[in-house]
Design an enzyme around this catalytic site. Structure first.
Site, mmCIF file in Angstrom:
data_model
loop_
_atom_site.group_PDB
_atom_site.id
_atom_site.type_symbol
_atom_site.label_atom_id
_atom_site.label_comp_id
_atom_site.label_asym_id
_atom_site.label_seq_id
_atom_site.Cartn_x
_atom_site.Cartn_y
_atom_site.Cartn_z
ATOM 1 N N GLY A 139 0.428 5.695 0.249
ATOM 2 C CA GLY A 139 -0.363 6.910 0.327
ATOM 3 C C GLY A 139 0.514 8.121 0.120
ATOM 4 N N LYS A 156 3.883 0.185 8.514
ATOM 5 C CA LYS A 156 3.604 1.469 7.856
ATOM 6 C C LYS A 156 4.741 2.424 8.182
ATOM 7 C CE LYS A 156 -0.051 5.002 7.580
ATOM 8 N NZ LYS A 156 -1.424 5.323 8.053
ATOM 9 N N VAL A 163 3.094 1.147 3.092
ATOM 10 C CA VAL A 163 2.790 -0.013 3.926
ATOM 11 C C VAL A 163 3.425 -1.249 3.288
ATOM 12 C CG1 VAL A 163 0.979 -1.426 4.977
ATOM 13 C CG2 VAL A 163 0.613 1.034 4.665
ATOM 14 N N ASP A 208 -12.777 7.410 9.004
ATOM 15 C CA ASP A 208 -12.613 7.096 7.585
ATOM 16 C C ASP A 208 -13.092 5.674 7.289
ATOM 17 O OD1 ASP A 208 -12.041 7.525 4.939
ATOM 18 O OD2 ASP A 208 -9.864 7.284 5.137
ATOM 19 N N GLY A 258 0.829 -1.194 0.000
ATOM 20 C CA GLY A 258 0.000 0.000 0.000
ATOM 21 C C GLY A 258 0.864 1.244 0.000
#
Length: 278
Positions: free
Chosen positions: A19, A38, A24, A132, A17
């Protein structure tokens, strides 16, 4: 990644992952168990705001204990590249699952909705707001959801540093009061739960796609598209979509109502097919 890099006592295996401020990784702990790490991106690793945000994420996630929430394992805020270590959750993000296989159906959908409500109840019982809840932050294995990503979570009662006019979260799943710049509450998470479950049930965001302005307008007008959502789930979603946050049920209440719906379904199936043989 070439040769595996180490971070603290963890061996980073694959990127899973990315962002705007963090990456991650699937990693392995010193005992050979899979975990998720992370790590702040190099561009922001020295920024006090990014570090304090990661510290808040750790603090919030550390308080939550739930079989339906990814747990915090470890972390190091003062490292050269600050990081947190979380339970690795196998499965597929809900949005990817829906894209590949279509919406959830029948009892699987109701069990999914109930377990996601239980996850949110555990978060709120710990004094935390997730802020979220959205299909990208729910990992699904079978009909078992796991809530992830406490990157913008807050402890209840903590100062909320979001500025008026700044939308934090996944816009298509936000409660109307957050779009208007009000404070987040457990009821805001419940609205996002309902939006996420509606998407799981229909395969589409309940307030549509397209421009951010159009989506926010439909949220503010209460124009949820629940076409195709079965009862009694649709009725429960409508209560969670109430414009006034004080009129929405709690996550715990919703989980209880959905447990009742599952029990009713079992009783109906027994009547249809007859009692099992002794």
């Amino acid at each position: 990644m070439g040769k595996h890099r180490r971070l603290g006592g963890y061996r980073l295996l694959d990127e899973i992952g990315r962002g705007s401020t963090a990456v991650v990784y699937l990693a392995m702990d010193p005992r050979g168990r899979e975990v998720a790490v992370k790590e702040l991106s190099p561009e922001v690793a020295g920024e006090p705001e990014a570090i304090s945000r990661l510290a808040r994420e750790m603090s919030a996630q550390a308080r939550v204990r739930s079989e339906y929430v990814a747990g915090l394992i470890d972390g190091e805020i003062t490292a050269e590249r600050p990081y947190v270590v979380m339970q690795y959750v196998p499965g597929t993000p809900l949005n990817d699952l829906i894209s590949a296989y279509g919406p959830l159906r029948g009892e699987r959908l109701v069990r999914f909705a109930r377990r996601l409500a239980l996850a949110l109840g555990d978060v709120h019982d710990a004094g935390v707001l997730h802020r979220d809840v959205a299909p990208g932050n729910v990992i699904v294995m079978g009909d078992r959801p796991t809530l992830i990503d406490f990157g913008i979570a807050h402890e209840t009662g903590a100062e909320q540093i979001t500025r008026r006019g700044m939308v934090v979260g996944t816009p298509a799943y936000l409660a109307p009061e957050l779009i208007e710049g009000e404070r987040a509450t457990p009821a805001s998470d419940v609205f996002s739960w309902a939006s996420t479950v509606a998407c799981a049930a229909t395969g589409r965001p309940p307030f549509g796609r397209g421009s951010l302005h159009g989506v926010c307008f439909r949220i503010l007008r209460g124009q949820a598209d629940l076409d195709g959502v079965p009862e009694p789930l649709a009725g429960l979603l409508r209560t969670a979509f109430r414009r006034d946050p004080s009129g929405r049920p709690t996550a715990r209440w919703l989980a209880g109502a959905l447990a009742g719906a599952l029990a009713d379904g079992d009783r109906a199936a027994t009547r249809r097919h007859g009692a099992p043989a002794a």
